[in-house]
Structures are given as structure tokens and as C-alpha cells.
Design a protein around this motif. Structure first.
Motif, PDB file in Angstrom:
ATOM      1  N   MET A 308       0.825  -1.205   0.000  1.00  9.70           N
ATOM      2  CA  MET A 308       0.000   0.000   0.000  1.00  9.70           C
ATOM      3  C   MET A 308       0.863   1.260   0.000  1.00  9.70           C
ATOM      4  O   MET A 308       0.619   2.194  -0.767  1.00  9.70           O
ATOM      5  N   LEU A 309       1.870   1.284   0.861  1.00  7.64           N
ATOM      6  CA  LEU A 309       2.734   2.459   0.951  1.00  7.64           C
ATOM      7  C   LEU A 309       3.534   2.655  -0.334  1.00  7.64           C
ATOM      8  O   LEU A 309       3.742   3.792  -0.779  1.00  7.64           O
ATOM      9  N   ALA A 310       3.975   1.561  -0.933  1.00 10.80           N
ATOM     10  CA  ALA A 310       4.712   1.660  -2.192  1.00 10.80           C
ATOM     11  C   ALA A 310       3.825   2.227  -3.286  1.00 10.80           C
ATOM     12  O   ALA A 310       4.267   3.038  -4.116  1.00 10.80           O
ATOM     13  N   SER A 311       2.552   1.836  -3.299  1.00  6.88           N
ATOM     14  CA  SER A 311       1.619   2.341  -4.304  1.00  6.88           C
ATOM     15  C   SER A 311       1.373   3.835  -4.112  1.00  6.88           C
ATOM     16  O   SER A 311       1.350   4.604  -5.078  1.00  6.88           O
ATOM     17  N   PHE A 312       1.190   4.261  -2.861  1.00  5.81           N
ATOM     18  CA  PHE A 312       0.983   5.683  -2.565  1.00  5.81           C
ATOM     19  C   PHE A 312       2.211   6.486  -2.991  1.00  5.81           C
ATOM     20  O   PHE A 312       2.096   7.538  -3.639  1.00  5.81           O
ATOM     21  N   ALA A 313       3.393   5.996  -2.622  1.00  8.61           N
ATOM     22  CA  ALA A 313       4.635   6.705  -2.938  1.00  8.61           C
ATOM     23  C   ALA A 313       4.839   6.828  -4.440  1.00  8.61           C
ATOM     24  O   ALA A 313       5.304   7.863  -4.935  1.00  8.61           O
ATOM     25  N   LYS A 314       4.488   5.797  -5.172  1.00  8.15           N
ATOM     26  CA  LYS A 314       4.642   5.819  -6.627  1.00  8.15           C
ATOM     27  C   LYS A 314       3.736   6.869  -7.250  1.00  8.15           C
ATOM     28  O   LYS A 314       4.125   7.545  -8.203  1.00  8.15           O
ATOM     29  N   ARG A 315       2.555   7.033  -6.693  1.00  5.25           N
ATOM     30  CA  ARG A 315       1.595   8.005  -7.232  1.00  5.25           C
ATOM     31  C   ARG A 315       1.937   9.438  -6.835  1.00  5.25           C
ATOM     32  O   ARG A 315       1.918  10.342  -7.673  1.00  5.25           O
ATOM     33  N   TYR A 316       2.208   9.635  -5.546  1.00  8.77           N
ATOM     34  CA  TYR A 316       2.231  10.997  -5.013  1.00  8.77           C
ATOM     35  C   TYR A 316       3.537  11.386  -4.315  1.00  8.77           C
ATOM     36  O   TYR A 316       3.708  12.555  -3.961  1.00  8.77           O
ATOM     37  N   GLY A 317       4.425  10.428  -4.086  1.00  6.47           N
ATOM     38  CA  GLY A 317       5.618  10.714  -3.305  1.00  6.47           C
ATOM     39  C   GLY A 317       5.323  10.577  -1.823  1.00  6.47           C
ATOM     40  O   GLY A 317       4.220  10.875  -1.370  1.00  6.47           O
ATOM     41  N   LEU A 318       6.314  10.122  -1.062  1.00  7.59           N
ATOM     42  CA  LEU A 318       6.099   9.881   0.362  1.00  7.59           C
ATOM     43  C   LEU A 318       7.452   9.871   1.065  1.00  7.59           C
ATOM     44  O   LEU A 318       8.337   9.087   0.711  1.00  7.59           O
ATOM     45  N   THR A 319       7.597  10.747   2.069  1.00 12.01           N
ATOM     46  CA  THR A 319       8.854  10.873   2.795  1.00 12.01           C
ATOM     47  C   THR A 319       8.648  10.489   4.262  1.00 12.01           C
ATOM     48  O   THR A 319       7.756  11.032   4.919  1.00 12.01           O
ATOM     49  N   PRO A 320       9.434   9.567   4.802  1.00 13.77           N
ATOM     50  CA  PRO A 320       9.287   9.176   6.214  1.00 13.77           C
ATOM     51  C   PRO A 320       9.442  10.374   7.155  1.00 13.77           C
ATOM     52  O   PRO A 320      10.259  11.265   6.925  1.00 13.77           O
ATOM     53  N   SER A 321       8.633  10.383   8.208  1.00 14.14           N
ATOM     54  CA  SER A 321       8.663  11.469   9.187  1.00 14.14           C
ATOM     55  C   SER A 321       8.398  10.887  10.571  1.00 14.14           C
ATOM     56  O   SER A 321       8.065   9.705  10.707  1.00 14.14           O
ATOM     57  N   ASP A 322       8.557  11.712  11.582  1.00 15.20           N
ATOM     58  CA  ASP A 322       8.313  11.314  12.961  1.00 15.20           C
ATOM     59  C   ASP A 322       7.348  12.289  13.620  1.00 15.20           C
ATOM     60  O   ASP A 322       7.183  13.429  13.173  1.00 15.20           O
ATOM     61  N   VAL A 323       6.724  11.833  14.682  1.00 22.23           N
ATOM     62  CA  VAL A 323       5.922  12.732  15.517  1.00 22.23           C
ATOM     63  C   VAL A 323       6.891  13.586  16.321  1.00 22.23           C
ATOM     64  O   VAL A 323       7.777  13.074  16.991  1.00 22.23           O
ATOM     65  N   SER A 324       6.730  14.905  16.227  1.00 24.94           N
ATOM     66  CA  SER A 324       7.665  15.803  16.910  1.00 24.94           C
ATOM     67  C   SER A 324       7.441  15.776  18.414  1.00 24.94           C
ATOM     68  O   SER A 324       6.406  15.305  18.913  1.00 24.94           O
ATOM     69  N   ALA A 325       8.401  16.320  19.137  1.00 25.12           N
ATOM     70  CA  ALA A 325       8.283  16.393  20.595  1.00 25.12           C
ATOM     71  C   ALA A 325       7.077  17.230  21.001  1.00 25.12           C
ATOM     72  O   ALA A 325       6.353  16.883  21.948  1.00 25.12           O
ATOM     73  N   ASP A 326       6.841  18.337  20.298  1.00 25.22           N
ATOM     74  CA  ASP A 326       5.679  19.170  20.599  1.00 25.22           C
ATOM     75  C   ASP A 326       4.379  18.414  20.342  1.00 25.22           C
ATOM     76  O   ASP A 326       3.420  18.508  21.128  1.00 25.22           O
ATOM     77  N   GLU A 327       4.335  17.668  19.243  1.00 25.30           N
ATOM     78  CA  GLU A 327       3.122  16.901  18.930  1.00 25.30           C
ATOM     79  C   GLU A 327       2.889  15.801  19.955  1.00 25.30           C
ATOM     80  O   GLU A 327       1.741  15.542  20.343  1.00 25.30           O
ATOM     81  N   GLN A 328       3.952  15.180  20.424  1.00 26.14           N
ATOM     82  CA  GLN A 328       3.809  14.169  21.476  1.00 26.14           C
ATOM     83  C   GLN A 328       3.277  14.794  22.762  1.00 26.14           C
ATOM     84  O   GLN A 328       2.429  14.207  23.447  1.00 26.14           O
ATOM     85  N   ARG A 329       3.774  15.982  23.073  1.00 24.00           N
ATOM     86  CA  ARG A 329       3.304  16.673  24.285  1.00 24.00           C
ATOM     87  C   ARG A 329       1.831  17.031  24.169  1.00 24.00           C
ATOM     88  O   ARG A 329       1.054  16.850  25.116  1.00 24.00           O
ATOM     89  N   ILE A 330       1.425  17.551  23.009  1.00 22.95           N
ATOM     90  CA  ILE A 330       0.015  17.910  22.794  1.00 22.95           C
ATOM     91  C   ILE A 330      -0.871  16.673  22.907  1.00 22.95           C
ATOM     92  O   ILE A 330      -1.931  16.697  23.541  1.00 22.95           O
ATOM     93  N   ALA A 331      -0.433  15.575  22.294  1.00 22.86           N
ATOM     94  CA  ALA A 331      -1.218  14.344  22.346  1.00 22.86           C
ATOM     95  C   ALA A 331      -1.341  13.828  23.776  1.00 22.86           C
ATOM     96  O   ALA A 331      -2.425  13.380  24.197  1.00 22.86           O
TER      97      ALA A 331
END
Length: 349
Positions: A308-331
């Protein structure tokens, strides 16, 4: 102005136009669709020329239908799809490839973490602090996720949930209850700006946002289609259900839970509604296991996600990311003060 609409399970419709004195001018429709006779395309362009910019999609569709011959053959699109592309051009809608998509795929997390991160990320995307995201969920424990507007007592059998150690959580989107066990579902969320779904009806946005996964399933040998309003199905039965949440700033959260291998016997002991649905569908035994993706692909869950991820990346591009420290704090704050509280979980008793 330029507008595009990829017809779910169909073709791409593109419209380029100008606006002069409140009217559509110099309209050109194109795409990878099929149309006979050739002259019908000129008829479509000509009849759209002069239409008011305030025309609804329904009015634009009627305008085209009035001039096309009954013998006109349109394959992979319709006049309604052309009208949608026009409305997207006028609203300056963006396409998938106008954005840089990031992927968040963490290890197993608690059910309430997933609820809180959904709210956190859609608010971050809506504010412009983060670009669009595709997130794949991994579950640390079993749970039932009920929709924002569902009654807790109507949906969940508390004795069954306690007996099987099933936590109950409530999400911010509407829709029905989800029965989740780690390794038995594939859940993903899309967090996108309003511009991606501009010019689409609420119903059309569901199919539009999941067209990529239908393509991915097709590559795995599954003939799947969208069943309005919010189901993905196949000849073997329902595969997935979707839900959405729109923020006041227009940002959209769209998430989907796909069945990989669900224990229907346990589900019917936990979900009240599950008993009725299974009975209505004539299921012979509640002990029957339902595993549409596993049975239809013969692949491990991880291999399906990878495809699924390979199909999405092929269509639209996809770059790995992480949840930031601020986002973890908010969550974390949202878990403590909202999602884990009895007031939220039981807000509709």
C-alpha cells in the motif's frame, strides 16, 4: 484556472478555463477518458462557455446533458465528473501531487494515543505547521473505537468487553464502531488541507481520498470498489470502513480501518450492533472468522501495508517522518484531559 478530478475507479478529467465578467470562458476539457463521437468534446467545451461561475455542479451537468446526443458514449467519466473538475478549477483546488506527503508509521501505541494523535495532527496540518500526512497505525492492545456521535451503551456490551480485556475509546470523527485486535486490522489516516477536497461533495471526497488504496488492492489481485458512503468492498464482502472529520479551518481527517483477520465470535460478544449485523447477513455461526485481506491475498499483514505504501509513494511521493516532541506533548495532554476521561468516552451514554 486549472482543475483536475480523478474519477474513483475511473479516468482523469482535466479542465482549463478563464473567467471573464463572472462567466466561464475558453473552456477546454481533456483527460485519459474515452469519448465517442469525437465531436462530443467540442460540444461539452462549447456549452460550458458562458456558464455562470455561480453554477452548481448539478446545473453544469444539466447544461452538458442537454446538448449531448443520446448516442454519446462516455467511458471512465461522466458529465457530472466534468462539472466536478470545473468546480475544483473555480475553487482553486489542489491535487495530490501539489503537496509533499510525509509518512508516519510508529511502533504499537495505546488506543487513546491514536485518538489523541489524530486530533493533534489534523490541527497541525490545518494550522499550516505541518504538511499533509499519511499515517499507519499500529495497536498495542485490543479495543473498540466508537464514533463521536454513538451511544456507548447501545454499541458496547460492558460484560463482554471486560471479559475479553477490551478497552473502549471514542474518536473525533463520526461513523460506526470498530473492533480492533493488534495484528488483525490495517488502519491509516490521511491529514490534508481543505484545498485537496475543494469542489467535491462530502460523499465524493470519501471515494476520492481512498482511490489510491483501491489501486493498491488491485495490484494485490483484489477487485475492490467504493460502496457509498464509506465502505470499501469486494466480491468477497466488505473490506474496510472510512470516517472523516472536518475542522473549522477546512482541514480534513480521513481514516480507514481495513479487516485483515477479525474474530467475529469475540466481536459479537463485545459489540451489540455486531450481533444484529451478522444476523441480518445470515452468518451461520458467530464463531466464523472473517479475514478478507488475509484470505484474498495470502500475504502477511506487513506485506500488504508495504505494498500500500509503495503504491501511494509511486503516485504521489512519500517521505518518512516522525511525531515531533511538541506533537507528542500535545497528544499526551489530550489523552489526560479528554480522550481517557469518562466524560469523553461516555459523552453519549
Amino acid at each position: 484556472m486549472h482543475g483536475e478530478f480523478k474519477v474513483p475507479s475511473g479516468k482523469l478529467v482535466v479542465v482549463d478555463l478563464d473567467v471573464i465578467d463572472g462567466q466561464l470562458r475558453d473552456v477546454h476539457v481533456s483527460g485519459d477518458f474515452f469519448l465517442e463521437p469525437d465531436e462530443a468534446l467540442a460540444d461539452i467545451n462549447r456549452t460550458l462557455d458562458g456558464a455562470s461561475v455561480r453554477s452548481s455542479a448539478m446545473e453544469l451537468t444539466a447544461r452538458m446533458d442537454a446538448v449531448l446526443s443520446p448516442s454519446t458514449v462516455m467511458y471512465g467519466f461522466s458529465t457530472a465528473d466534468v462539472a466536478t473538475a470545473v468546480r475544483r478549477a473555480l475553487s482553486q483546488a489542489t491535487s495530490w501531487t501539489d503537496h509533499q506527503w510525509s509518512l508516519i508509521h510508529e511502533g504499537p501505541k495505546s488506543p487513546n494515543y491514536h485518538m489523541a494523535l489524530d486530533q493533534t495532527l489534523i490541527e497541525e496540518v490545518g494550522s499550516g505547521r505541518r504538511g499533509p500526512v499519511l499515517r499507519v497505525w499500529e495497536w498495542a492492545s485490543p479495543c473498540v473505537v466508537i464514533g463521536s456521535f454513538q451511544s456507548l451503551s447501545n454499541e458496547v456490551d460492558p460484560d463482554g468487553a471486560a471479559r475479553h480485556g477490551i478497552e473502549v475509546v471514542r474518536r473525533i470523527s463520526g461513523g460506526g464502531a470498530m473492533f480492533v485486535e493488534p495484528g488483525n486490522t490495517i488502519t491509516y489516516s490521511i491529514y490534508a488541507p481543505a484545498s485537496l477536497v475543494e469542489g467535491l461533495s462530502f460523499q465524493d471526497s470519501y471515494a476520492f481520498l481512498d482511490d489510491w488504496v483501491l489501486g493498491a488492492l488491485g495490484e494485490l489481485g483484489i477487485r475492490a470498489w467504493y460502496q457509498p458512503l464509506n465502505d470499501i468492498t469486494s466480491p468477497a464482502g466488505k473490506i474496510a470502513g472510512a470516517a472523516q472529520k472536518r475542522l473549522a479551518n477546512g482541514a480534513v481527517l480521513h481514516h480507514v480501518t481495513m479487516a485483515y483477520d477479525i474474530d467475529s465470535a469475540k466481536m459479537t460478544e463485545v459489540l451489540r450492533i455486531g450481533r444484529e449485523k451478522l444476523s441480518m447477513k445470515g452468518t451461520a455461526s458467530a464463531a466464523k472468522r472473517v479475514d478478507p485481506l488475509r484470505s484474498q491475498t495470502g500475504l502477511p499483514r506487513e506485506a500488504i501495508i508495504e505494498a500500500m505504501l509503495a503504491s501511494f509513494a509511486k503516485r504521489y511521493g512519500l517521505t518518512p517522518s516522525d511525531v515531533s516532541a511538541d506533537e507528542q506533548r500535545i497528544a499526551a495532554d489530550l489523552i489526560e484531559n479528554k480522550f481517557a476521561t469518562p466524560e469523553w468516552i461516555g459523552r453519549i451514554p
